[in-house]
Structures are given as structure tokens and as C-alpha cells.
Design a protein around this motif. Structure first.
Motif, PDB file in Angstrom:
ATOM      1  N   GLN A 100       0.812  -1.218   0.000  1.00 30.81           N
ATOM      2  CA  GLN A 100       0.000   0.000   0.000  1.00 30.81           C
ATOM      3  C   GLN A 100       0.849   1.274   0.000  1.00 30.81           C
ATOM      4  N   GLY A 101       2.152   1.151   0.159  1.00 28.23           N
ATOM      5  CA  GLY A 101       2.995   2.338   0.253  1.00 28.23           C
ATOM      6  C   GLY A 101       2.804   3.068   1.571  1.00 28.23           C
ATOM      7  N   VAL A 102       2.551   2.311   2.625  1.00 29.55           N
ATOM      8  CA  VAL A 102       2.341   2.869   3.957  1.00 29.55           C
ATOM      9  C   VAL A 102       3.629   2.690   4.750  1.00 29.55           C
ATOM     10  N   ARG A 103       4.081   3.767   5.362  1.00 33.37           N
ATOM     11  CA  ARG A 103       5.321   3.767   6.136  1.00 33.37           C
ATOM     12  C   ARG A 103       5.023   3.385   7.583  1.00 33.37           C
ATOM     13  N   ILE A 104       5.749   2.422   8.113  1.00 32.68           N
ATOM     14  CA  ILE A 104       5.606   2.031   9.514  1.00 32.68           C
ATOM     15  C   ILE A 104       6.512   2.931  10.338  1.00 32.68           C
ATOM     16  N   LEU A 105       5.911   3.725  11.218  1.00 33.65           N
ATOM     17  CA  LEU A 105       6.656   4.644  12.065  1.00 33.65           C
ATOM     18  C   LEU A 105       7.082   3.986  13.370  1.00 33.65           C
ATOM     19  N   GLU A 106       6.231   3.088  13.858  1.00 26.14           N
ATOM     20  CA  GLU A 106       6.517   2.444  15.132  1.00 26.14           C
ATOM     21  C   GLU A 106       5.702   1.156  15.232  1.00 26.14           C
ATOM     22  N   ARG A 107       6.307   0.140  15.859  1.00 28.79           N
ATOM     23  CA  ARG A 107       5.612  -1.118  16.124  1.00 28.79           C
ATOM     24  C   ARG A 107       5.936  -1.538  17.541  1.00 28.79           C
ATOM     25  N   VAL A 108       4.902  -1.889  18.289  1.00 32.61           N
ATOM     26  CA  VAL A 108       5.068  -2.407  19.637  1.00 32.61           C
ATOM     27  C   VAL A 108       4.198  -3.651  19.747  1.00 32.61           C
ATOM     28  N   MET A 109       4.757  -4.699  20.297  1.00 30.85           N
ATOM     29  CA  MET A 109       4.011  -5.931  20.525  1.00 30.85           C
ATOM     30  C   MET A 109       3.702  -6.026  22.015  1.00 30.85           C
ATOM     31  N   VAL A 110       2.471  -6.450  22.325  1.00 27.28           N
ATOM     32  CA  VAL A 110       2.057  -6.581  23.721  1.00 27.28           C
ATOM     33  C   VAL A 110       1.313  -7.899  23.910  1.00 27.28           C
ATOM     34  N   ASP A 111       1.096  -8.243  25.179  1.00 28.11           N
ATOM     35  CA  ASP A 111       0.289  -9.426  25.475  1.00 28.11           C
ATOM     36  C   ASP A 111      -1.143  -8.982  25.759  1.00 28.11           C
ATOM     37  N   GLU A 112      -1.981  -9.927  26.197  1.00 29.35           N
ATOM     38  CA  GLU A 112      -3.395  -9.622  26.404  1.00 29.35           C
ATOM     39  C   GLU A 112      -3.625  -8.604  27.518  1.00 29.35           C
ATOM     40  N   ARG A 113      -2.645  -8.416  28.388  1.00 25.41           N
ATOM     41  CA  ARG A 113      -2.744  -7.406  29.458  1.00 25.41           C
ATOM     42  C   ARG A 113      -2.053  -6.096  29.069  1.00 25.41           C
ATOM     43  N   HIS A 114      -1.660  -5.995  27.827  1.00 24.76           N
ATOM     44  CA  HIS A 114      -0.983  -4.823  27.259  1.00 24.76           C
ATOM     45  C   HIS A 114       0.391  -4.576  27.866  1.00 24.76           C
ATOM     46  N   ARG A 115       1.042  -5.661  28.271  1.00 27.62           N
ATOM     47  CA  ARG A 115       2.417  -5.594  28.757  1.00 27.62           C
ATOM     48  C   ARG A 115       3.342  -5.973  27.606  1.00 27.62           C
ATOM     49  N   SER A 116       4.551  -5.456  27.669  1.00 25.80           N
ATOM     50  CA  SER A 116       5.517  -5.733  26.617  1.00 25.80           C
ATOM     51  C   SER A 116       6.848  -6.130  27.247  1.00 25.80           C
ATOM     52  N   ASN A 117       7.705  -6.753  26.426  1.00 28.28           N
ATOM     53  CA  ASN A 117       9.065  -7.043  26.879  1.00 28.28           C
ATOM     54  C   ASN A 117       9.975  -7.126  25.660  1.00 28.28           C
ATOM     55  N   GLY A 118      11.257  -7.192  25.907  1.00 23.78           N
ATOM     56  CA  GLY A 118      12.249  -7.207  24.840  1.00 23.78           C
ATOM     57  C   GLY A 118      12.132  -8.401  23.911  1.00 23.78           C
ATOM     58  N   LEU A 119      11.754  -9.560  24.456  1.00 19.82           N
ATOM     59  CA  LEU A 119      11.607 -10.748  23.614  1.00 19.82           C
ATOM     60  C   LEU A 119      10.481 -10.575  22.592  1.00 19.82           C
ATOM     61  N   MET A 120       9.384  -9.980  23.031  1.00 22.92           N
ATOM     62  CA  MET A 120       8.275  -9.732  22.092  1.00 22.92           C
ATOM     63  C   MET A 120       8.715  -8.819  20.954  1.00 22.92           C
ATOM     64  N   GLN A 121       9.537  -7.840  21.290  1.00 25.07           N
ATOM     65  CA  GLN A 121       9.994  -6.896  20.270  1.00 25.07           C
ATOM     66  C   GLN A 121      11.009  -7.561  19.337  1.00 25.07           C
ATOM     67  N   ALA A 122      11.826  -8.475  19.887  1.00 25.92           N
ATOM     68  CA  ALA A 122      12.832  -9.165  19.078  1.00 25.92           C
ATOM     69  C   ALA A 122      12.213 -10.215  18.156  1.00 25.92           C
ATOM     70  N   LEU A 123      11.171 -10.898  18.635  1.00 26.57           N
ATOM     71  CA  LEU A 123      10.489 -11.933  17.854  1.00 26.57           C
ATOM     72  C   LEU A 123       8.993 -11.607  17.801  1.00 26.57           C
ATOM     73  N   PRO A 124       8.635 -10.519  17.130  1.00 28.22           N
ATOM     74  CA  PRO A 124       7.251 -10.037  17.184  1.00 28.22           C
ATOM     75  C   PRO A 124       6.222 -11.010  16.626  1.00 28.22           C
ATOM     76  N   ASN A 125       6.526 -11.672  15.533  1.00 29.35           N
ATOM     77  CA  ASN A 125       5.544 -12.549  14.897  1.00 29.35           C
ATOM     78  C   ASN A 125       5.283 -13.803  15.725  1.00 29.35           C
ATOM     79  N   LEU A 126       6.262 -14.224  16.513  1.00 29.95           N
ATOM     80  CA  LEU A 126       6.131 -15.433  17.318  1.00 29.95           C
ATOM     81  C   LEU A 126       5.628 -15.150  18.733  1.00 29.95           C
TER      82      LEU A 126
END
Length: 183
Positions: free
Chosen positions: A145-171
Motif C-alpha cells: 500500500q505504500g504505507v510507512r511504519i513509524l513504530e511497532r510495539v508488541m504486547v500481550d493480552e494485558r498490554h504488557r511488553s518485553n524485549g523478547l516480544m519486540q525481538a520476535l514479534p511474529n512469534l
């Protein structure tokens, strides 16, 4: 003071919070008439509309931000919605459940059934989700679509995040949060 359009705003919880806490000028779009009534009772500007009909009524760049939380997978043409979001907004914020999350993969591989998780809580026959995607699928769509990704954050169901989620976002990321703009 930003102008915010909330697509699939539900009962207006997010829009109400943004209006109170961030003093945004908010506008919502929701298909469910009961939820529209709830929004109006909260004093929110909202219209009842099916997003499948597009957003031609909104001018290019009419909003600073267009937000769609946990609804992209429930619309018939997410590619068109994404295109419209970055047309009417300077930036867009999109969240969706990541179908590539390891629990989803495990449920399919071991159980042989469509998964039921906190991010995907409905059985396959009664889910509002019509188009499930992974992080990679969404990023491929942004490229097409020609859409630029400015930021991506991965979270769990409680909206918490960690470095592993960011390193392996799809998994490891259960819910994807993207901030995007027109390229």
C-alpha cells in the motif's frame, strides 16, 4: 488538541478517555446502534456507519490521527481501510491480534482446531474476525500500500511488553500495535 478519528469506536471508551485526558477533538465511527447511543450519552461526536462503505465523506488530512483498535480483522476489506486511514489522517494507529503468536500456532498444530485465546476469544463459527493476519502479513500489506511504519510495539493480552516480544514479534507478540503514515 489533536483531531482524532476513532474507527470502530465501540462504546467510546478510548475516545472518551482521549477527550478527557488529552483534550483531543474526537470523532467516532461505529456500526452498532446501541454502542452509538452509548457514545452519544457520553457526549461524544459519533456517527453510525459500516466502514465497508469507505470514508469518502472525510477530506484528505482531515485528522491528525485515525485510530482503529482491534477492528481491522473484522472489516471486509482491511487493505482499503488502511489506505483510507492514511489518506484522512496524518498518522494512523492500528491494533490487531497477531495470528502468528506461538499459542495460536500451537493450538493449530497440536489440537488441530482454530484457537481460542485472550486475543481471539470466540469460536471460529461465531467470531467477528473475518480476516486474521500475522505481523508479517500486515507489514507486507503496508509495503504493497505504500504505507510507512513509524513504530511497532508488541504486547500481550494485558498490554504488557518485553524485549523478547519486540525481538520476535511474529512469534511472541499477541497483540500488534502500529503507528503508520502515508509514505
Amino acid at each position: 488538541g489533536s483531531r482524532v478519528l476513532d474507527l470502530g469506536c465501540g462504546d467510546g471508551t478510548l475516545l472518551h478517555r482521549l477527550t478527557l485526558d488529552r483534550q483531543v477533538v474526537g470523532f467516532g465511527v461505529e456500526i452498532n446502534p446501541e454502542l452509538v447511543t452509548t457514545c452519544v450519552e457520553r457526549g461524544l461526536n459519533v456517527i453510525q456507519r459500516d466502514l465497508a462503505g469507505g470514508m469518502a465523506d472525510f477530506a484528505d488530512g482531515a485528522f491528525d490521527f485515525v485510530v482503529m483498535t482491534q477492528a481491522l480483522q473484522a472489516v471486509p476489506q482491511p487493505d482499503q481501510i488502511l489506505k483510507e486511514m492514511v489518506r484522512v489522517g496524518r498518522e494512523a494507529v492500528i491494533t490487531f491480534p497477531n495470528f502468528g503468536h506461538w499459542r495460536t500456532r500451537w493450538a493449530l498444530a497440536v489440537g488441530g482446531h482454530m484457537p481460542i485465546t485472550d486475543a481471539l476469544p470466540h469460536p471460529w463459527y461465531s467470531t467477528p474476525n473475518v480476516r486474521l493476519c500475522t505481523v508479517r502479513d500486515f507489514e507486507d500489506l503496508c509495503t504493497v500500500q505504500g504505507v510507512r511504519i513509524l513504530e511497532r510495539v508488541m504486547v500481550d493480552e494485558r498490554h504488557r511488553s518485553n524485549g523478547l516480544m519486540q525481538a520476535l514479534p511474529n512469534l511472541l507478540g499477541e497483540i500488534a500495535v502500529y503507528r503508520v503514515a502515508c509514505a
